[in-house]
Design a protein around this motif. Structure first.
Motif, mmCIF file in Angstrom:
data_model
loop_
_atom_site.group_PDB
_atom_site.id
_atom_site.type_symbol
_atom_site.label_atom_id
_atom_site.label_comp_id
_atom_site.label_asym_id
_atom_site.label_seq_id
_atom_site.Cartn_x
_atom_site.Cartn_y
_atom_site.Cartn_z
ATOM 1 N N HIS A 1 0.278 12.262 11.581
ATOM 2 C CA HIS A 1 0.563 12.560 10.136
ATOM 3 C C HIS A 1 0.437 13.860 9.953
ATOM 4 N N SER B 1 4.503 5.586 14.962
ATOM 5 C CA SER B 1 3.409 5.350 13.922
ATOM 6 C C SER B 1 3.958 4.882 12.751
ATOM 7 N N VAL B 2 3.556 3.625 12.319
ATOM 8 C CA VAL B 2 3.911 3.075 10.897
ATOM 9 C C VAL B 2 3.505 4.284 9.706
ATOM 10 N N GLY B 3 2.263 4.126 9.847
ATOM 11 C CA GLY B 3 1.607 5.143 8.867
ATOM 12 C C GLY B 3 2.440 6.570 8.843
ATOM 13 N N PRO C 1 -6.628 7.583 14.997
ATOM 14 C CA PRO C 1 -6.250 9.131 14.643
ATOM 15 C C PRO C 1 -5.410 9.359 13.658
ATOM 16 N N ASP D 1 -3.381 12.244 13.927
ATOM 17 C CA ASP D 1 -2.792 13.785 14.322
ATOM 18 C C ASP D 1 -1.360 13.731 13.755
ATOM 19 N N LEU E 1 0.823 -1.283 -0.072
ATOM 20 C CA LEU E 1 0.093 -0.029 0.079
ATOM 21 C C LEU E 1 0.923 1.327 0.030
ATOM 22 N N THR F 1 0.670 -6.500 16.843
ATOM 23 C CA THR F 1 -0.799 -6.405 17.309
ATOM 24 C C THR F 1 -1.368 -7.348 16.010
ATOM 25 N N ASP F 2 -1.066 -7.394 14.809
ATOM 26 C CA ASP F 2 -1.486 -8.228 13.961
ATOM 27 C C ASP F 2 -1.614 -9.610 13.858
ATOM 28 N N ILE G 1 -1.526 -1.601 21.201
ATOM 29 C CA ILE G 1 -1.620 -0.967 20.155
ATOM 30 C C ILE G 1 -2.978 -0.245 19.856
ATOM 31 N N PHE G 2 -3.982 -1.226 19.577
ATOM 32 C CA PHE G 2 -5.288 -0.779 19.254
ATOM 33 C C PHE G 2 -6.204 -0.992 20.589
ATOM 34 N N ARG H 1 5.508 11.469 18.587
ATOM 35 C CA ARG H 1 5.112 11.115 20.115
ATOM 36 C C ARG H 1 5.293 9.729 20.053
ATOM 37 N N MET H 2 4.835 8.828 18.998
ATOM 38 C CA MET H 2 4.901 7.307 19.182
ATOM 39 C C MET H 2 5.220 7.006 17.778
#
Ligand code: UD1
Length: 419
Positions: A123, A159-161, A119, A121, A24, A301-302, A324-325, A156-157
């Motif tokens: 990004h 995030s992969v995306g 969220p 935020d 993706l 997590t996946d 994570i989620f 802040r963390m």
């Protein structure tokens, strides 16, 4: 729906599909590349179809040649319509690429999803720090960036995306961008390798500090998508659940270390030979120490749901902690219909192994939760009917084909009773 008649031991060999979570962002990255890109080992998934529809809407031409996706990039538009944004929450990764290429972008908010709030935020604040002006209005994101300028962005963390979005935007920046506390997932490394093959200068992926020297004109390339570590984890857990002896050609052990360690602890013999991974599972499994999901290289997590499914008949109790989620135990209710004993309290789930599972009608709640129902069904006595498999189609090329290749009694049938 998928109908599985169990139990049956699995045996045989599978080739692991290309990674969804790598494909993706690579497809989003083609927005930056002038000319043609060929992606080998590109998985045929409904999420990939959605990304292709986004690219076509933006002006690219895409076609399949066997297992390879060919993208001819030309940008005629910088908007992604709401129905395509809704079709796939991770479509937000197109924002950094479009704004970097066109100097503007209009997308809708991806909103929440089946795993809880999603969220963006990090990004948005990262892109703003690179100079983008982003207006949020009625669910729409209007983004203008006449000039993007590289700088340090601290997440802040990890995030992969957000890491991927910022890497894409940074390619269009004047100067150097440093992403600190970047995600370290293998898919981030794959994006770096792809961008560099297109003429970019990106380094550090795989560590928590990624550096992008912007301002280079990118061209298309021919690239092979990395193997899907979560699909591989799913089949390893399927063998652990049903018992048997399987070989996953193309699976990378270094990407799966926490998953294979848990399976070994449970009593499976898991070995890697450089070309793939073999799992031999003959005995009833043992419970394992706490499984705490965490950013890579922690437990993914996946893979939480599929490992949980594999341990339903283990001896003893295993504690899962989902970090994570928020909403990632929705498969639990469905697993209990099959006789599983699981107690959930907040982010913790305790699985107490039972001797037998039985087939039942169950419903997929999300992609990996859906795969977990199939993993459990392989070990359950009798017929399990898994409905709402559109979730599974987002991430697995053909789960039924693969399970059948390993000897399972599985088939895909039209759901006529709407259950
Ligand atoms: C990616 C994967 C997904 C996987 C997840 C975590 C893709 C297409 N999807 O999703 O399969 O489960 O990584 O490994 O690659 N967060 C914020 N603000 C943000 C962004 C994220 O608070 O702006 C939070 C999320 O709510 C979540 C955590 O950060 O709690 C991790 O999310 P992130 O790493 O961004 O996941 P995705 O990239 O969406």
């Amino acid at each position: 729906m998928i109908v599985i008649d169990g139990p049956a031991e699995l045996s045989g060999e599978l080739k692991v599909q290309g990674a969804k979570n790598s494909t993706l962002p690579l497809l989003a990255a083609t927005v930056l590349c002038r000319g043609q890109t060929v992606l080998h080992n590109c998985p045929r998934l409904s999420d990939v179809d959605t990304a292709v529809r986004i690219l076509e809407h933006l002006g690219s031409r895409c076609h399949w040649e066997e297992g390879s996706l060919v993208v001819d990039n030309s940008m005629t538009c910088c908007q992604v319509p709401p129905d395509l944004m809704r079709g796939m929450r991770s479509s937000i990764v197109f924002l950094g690429a479009i704004v970097s290429r066109c100097g503007e972008a209009e997308l809708t908010f991806p909103g929440g999803c089946e795993l809880g709030p999603r969220p963006i935020d990090l990004h948005l604040s990262g892109l703003r720090q690179l100079g983008a002006e982003i207006r949020e209005e009625g669910g729409f994101l209007h983004c203008r960036a006449p000039a993007l300028v590289g700088r340090e962005v601290v997440l802040r963390m990890p995030s992969v995306g957000a890491t991927e979005n910022l890497m894409l935007a940074a390619c269009g920046c004047v100067g150097t961008t440093v992403i600190t506390n970047a995600a370290r997932e293998p898919e981030v490394v794959d994006l770096q390798s792809f961008l560099n093959a297109c003429g970019a200068r990106v380094s550090g992926a795989g560590s928590s500090c990624v550096t992008v020297q912007g301002g280079r004109t990118l061209h298309g390339c021919t690239y092979r998508v990395m193997p899907d570590r979560i699909a591989a984890a799913t089949y390893l857990c399927a063998a652990a659940s049903a018992g048997g002896d399987i070989y996953l050609r193309g699976a990378e052990e270094r990407h799966l270390a926490t998953v294979t360690a848990a399976l070994r602890e449970a009593g499976c013999a898991v070995t890697a030979d450089g070309a793939g991974i073999r799992a031999v599972c003959r005995e009833r499994l043992r419970a394992v120490g706490p499984v705490q999901t965490a950013p890579y290289p922690g437990f993914p997590t996946d893979a939480q749901a599929v490992l949980m499914a594999a341990l339903l008949r283990s001896r003893g109790a295993t504690v899962f902690e989902e970090n994570i989620f928020e909403n990632r135990y929705r498969h639990v209710g469905e697993l209990t219909r099959m006789g599983a004993k699981i107690r959930v309290s907040g982010r913790v789930a305790v699985v107490t192994g039972v001797e037998r599972l039985h087939g039942a009608p169950v419903r997929c709640t999300d992609l990996r939760g859906g795969a977990a129902l199939c993993v459990a069904a392989l070990a359950a006595e009798g017929e399990t009917r898994v409905s709402q498999i559109c979730h599974i189609d987002r991430g697995y090329e053909d789960l039924v084909r693969d399970l059948r290749a390993l000897g399972a009694d599985a088939e895909r049938v039209e759901n006529t009773d709407n259950s």
